[in-house]
Design a protein around this motif. Structure first.
Motif, PDB file in Angstrom:
ATOM      1  N   ALA A 335      10.924 -28.214  44.522  1.00 37.97           N
ATOM      2  CA  ALA A 335      10.374 -29.683  44.308  1.00 37.97           C
ATOM      3  C   ALA A 335       9.549 -29.992  45.395  1.00 37.97           C
ATOM      4  CB  ALA A 335      11.727 -30.283  44.809  1.00 37.97           C
ATOM      5  N   PRO A 336       9.058 -30.700  45.465  1.00 39.02           N
ATOM      6  CA  PRO A 336       7.585 -30.951  46.138  1.00 39.02           C
ATOM      7  C   PRO A 336       8.137 -30.848  47.558  1.00 39.02           C
ATOM      8  CG  PRO A 336       7.555 -33.344  45.242  1.00 39.02           C
ATOM      9  CD  PRO A 336       8.820 -31.961  44.562  1.00 39.02           C
ATOM     10  N   ASN A 337       9.189 -31.057  47.831  1.00 41.55           N
ATOM     11  CA  ASN A 337       9.917 -30.405  49.405  1.00 41.55           C
ATOM     12  C   ASN A 337      11.083 -29.284  50.131  1.00 41.55           C
ATOM     13  OD1 ASN A 337      11.364 -32.258  48.526  1.00 41.55           O
ATOM     14  ND2 ASN A 337      12.169 -33.690  50.763  1.00 41.55           N
ATOM     15  N   LYS A 338      10.851 -28.522  48.274  1.00 47.72           N
ATOM     16  CA  LYS A 338      11.751 -27.742  48.793  1.00 47.72           C
ATOM     17  C   LYS A 338      11.308 -26.441  48.001  1.00 47.72           C
ATOM     18  CE  LYS A 338      16.856 -27.250  48.005  1.00 47.72           C
ATOM     19  NZ  LYS A 338      17.254 -27.487  49.561  1.00 47.72           N
ATOM     20  N   THR A 339      11.595 -25.061  48.540  1.00 44.74           N
ATOM     21  CA  THR A 339      11.277 -23.663  48.264  1.00 44.74           C
ATOM     22  C   THR A 339      11.295 -22.877  48.721  1.00 44.74           C
ATOM     23  OG1 THR A 339       8.545 -25.424  49.164  1.00 44.74           O
ATOM     24  CG2 THR A 339       9.312 -21.762  48.260  1.00 44.74           C
ATOM     25  N   LEU A 340      12.036 -22.122  47.351  1.00 43.72           N
ATOM     26  CA  LEU A 340      12.987 -20.971  47.473  1.00 43.72           C
ATOM     27  C   LEU A 340      12.216 -19.801  47.801  1.00 43.72           C
ATOM     28  CD1 LEU A 340      15.914 -19.034  47.562  1.00 43.72           C
ATOM     29  CD2 LEU A 340      15.999 -19.469  44.939  1.00 43.72           C
TER      30      LEU A 340
END
Ligand code: FES
Ligand code: FE2
Lengths: 437, 160
Positions: A335-340
């Protein structure tokens, strides 16, 4: 109201020569367009073929947000298929990796597919007679990702026909892969176990930029690396320097060290720190390793391979490799504010185990969700993700050592504290985002 | 203490968790022998801490670095500080070998870590390998197996 969709000009205007608009990090629509364009027009890293050694072996990952499967086909080639049943959309595999045998079988209605995705059988096939199934999308089986390239074990895929061929996209930057692989006396790597998986509440590009940000270690990592150096100072004199301190200490090097190490930029957003030396240059020699390398490559070539100490090589858009310690990090946007963040370690086939031991230690000290160095970095990204919502200033600055005459899409070497590589990435971002719009 | 009683062993494990919950990190560190390890595997049933990835595999030097770091004025990820909370089942004594001076316990537990408005819950099994040094119990190895060891986590900043 759509501000960016169907508005190439607006997307292009998000990137200025030395500034980037905050929407690149926080806007939902921009993120969606990245998934549709950027991640479809570029060669995205899928996995290493040692993860699927035998026919029928599969490994699941994503290109952008789309689930794909890397699979070893019966003819030994590696295929990349969208992980979706052509019938109703069911995800085919439930586990990340395993062996499917000679065919995939959908768990919903038992349609089955060869390991290249082609339709093998449908129960009660008669029911589809004269329905035109052969002409439908479903009748073609699981959709393969059209462009797949296996570079010395590293598998990349590109969804769209837009964009460049593999060699053109990566060009000279493949030298960083070559160096990592050549560090094995037999020129072969193997993935060593599970990756560390670290969830970041920030935009994926913050991580990519940080890979060549050499002005932050001595500041942000004073808490971890700096403390390590201080604690080590109290060790009784004559104590052998532990591997952990060898790993931590170079993070605290002064600006001068990073300036002199140099940065090299390549076309299409790729680039690396550590042209002349790096934080990996001064690790202790591993007994028996150099001798093996000399036996395999001859002294001159062995010295040349081991003398190359690139720090972080960024493969645009979302991969970073560390040749001298054989690990890669993949920044997967959610998501724009979520990274794995997934950090994989590699064994150098036929090299002493101590090398792998160091690789594993580096990974847990620097890249683990339980790692202190990782805590320093993530804290900064999350603060930035929040701070970008300040309306008073809507631009992120990447101006360090900027020259208005700076060329784009070139190979060049420069001062190690430049932000040129970040500008290089944003130029590529703009190019591959708008290519198919 | 030549050989500890079962109750002394159980009380010791419970006391260790309490020191963590109360941020008494220096006292906590003193519970470990000089050659101790704190291990948090990455894989289910992992047997090799060195050649396979782990979430943590820390000797006493690394543990000490963590404890010092938590106190640092420029430890930005600890502004504000994290807090933690352990709920332990009664530790079970899996083996006691007085001749070898080695006692192994098994403790299922829930661990909560909080910072800002976030509160994370982890479920784990702690295995303590204990030994008596100079008349007091010490930890030679603490192994923490998370039930979801290979999951993607955010920051885990304190000690389970
Ligand atoms: S959804 Fe896969 S067979 Fe029906
Ligand atoms: Fe960093």
């Amino acid at each position: 109201m759509a501000r960016y969709r169907d508005n190439v000009e607006a997307v292009r205007n998000l990137v200025r020569p030395a500034e980037v608009h905050r929407d690149v990090y926080i806007d939902d629509e921009v993120f969606q367009l990245e998934m549709e364009h950027l991640f479809a027009n570029t060669w995205v890293y899928i996995g290493h073929d040692s993860q699927v050694p035998n026919p029928g072996d599969y490994f699941g990952t994503t290109i952008g947000l789309q689930p794909v499967l890397m699979v070893r086909h019966t003819d030994q080639s590696v295929k990349v298929l969208f992980n979706r049943c052509p019938h109703k959309g069911t995800r085919i595999t439930t586990e990340t990796c395993g062996n499917t045998g000679k065919f995939f079988r959908c768990p919903y209605h038992a349609w089955s597919f060869k390991t290249d995705g082609s339709l093998l059988a449908i129960p009660l096939k008669k029911g589809y007679e004269n329905t035109g199934l052969e002409q439908s999308h479903a009748g073609q089986g699981m959709t393969p990702v059209r462009h797949v390239h296996n570079y010395r074990g590293f598998v990349f895929a590109k969804i769209n026909d837009f964009g460049q061929g593999f060699e053109e996209f990566f060009g000279e930057s493949l030298s960083s892969f070559d160096n990592m692989i050549d560090r094995s006396p037999v020129g072969k790597l193997e993935v060593a176990g599970l990756p560390l998986r670290y969830m970041h509440n920030c935009n994926w590009k913050m991580l990519v930029e940080n890979q060549t940000d050499t002005c932050h270690p001595m500041v942000a990592h004073e808490s971890s690396a700096g403390t390590a150096v201080n604690v080590w100072k109290n060790a009784p004199p004559g104590t052998r320097k532990p591997m952990a301190v060898e790993i931590f200490a170079p993070f605290m090097s002064p600006y001068e060290f990073f300036e002199n190490m140099g940065i090299r930029v390549w076309p299409n957003g790729h680039g690396h720190t550590g042209v002349h030396h790096s934080i990996h240059s001064d690790y202790s020699a591993i007994p028996g390793y150099f001798e093996k390398m000399v036996a395999a490559y001859g002294e001159e070539r062995a010295k040349h391979i081991l003398g190359e100490n690139r720090h972080n090589t960024v493969y645009f858009p979302n991969l970073m490799i560390k040749g001298p310690i054989q690990l890669i990090r993949l920044f997967k946007p959610l998501a724009p504010n979520k990274t794995l963040v997934e950090s994989y370690t590699f064994r150098l086939v036929d090299a002493p185990d101590v090398l792998l031991e160091r690789t594993q230690m580096y990974n847990r000290l620097i890249n683990a969700p339980t790692s202190v160095v990782g805590h320093d970095d993530l804290e900064m990204y999350e603060r930035a993700q929040e701070g970008l919502h300040v309306d008073a200033n809507q631009w992120v600055n990447v101006q360090r050592l900027y020259d208005p005459a700076e060329p784009v899409d070139v190979t060049a070497e420069t001062n190690g504290t430049t932000e040129w590589q970040m500008r290089n990435q944003f130029h590529a971002w703009q190019k591959f985002m708008t290519m198919s719009m | 203490m030549t050989s500890p009683t079962d109750k002394e062993i159980i009380d010791f494990v419970i006391h260790e968790a309490r020191l963590l919950d109360q941020h008494r990190f220096e006292e906590w560190l003193a519970l470990y022998t000089d050659d101790a390890y704190y291990w948090m595997p990455l894989e289910w049933g992992q047997t090799d801490p060195k050649l396979v990835g782990s979430l943590m595999y820390e000797d006493k030097l690394l543990l000490q670095i963590r404890v010092e770091r938590l106190k640092g004025n420029r430890t930005f990820s600890q502004k504000p500080k994290s807090r933690c909370h352990h709920v332990l089942q009664t530790p079970q004594i899996d083996s006691r070998d007085d001749a070898k001076n080695e006692y192994v316990t098994w403790t299922p537990m829930h661990y909560v870590e909080t910072r800002h408005d976030d509160q994370q819950l982890y479920a784990a099994w702690a295995t303590h390998t204990l030994t008596v040094v100079g008349g007091v119990l010490k930890i030679k190895l603490k192994r923490v197996d998370l039930v979801n060891c290979e999951a993607a986590f955010g920051n885990i900043q304190l000690f389970m």
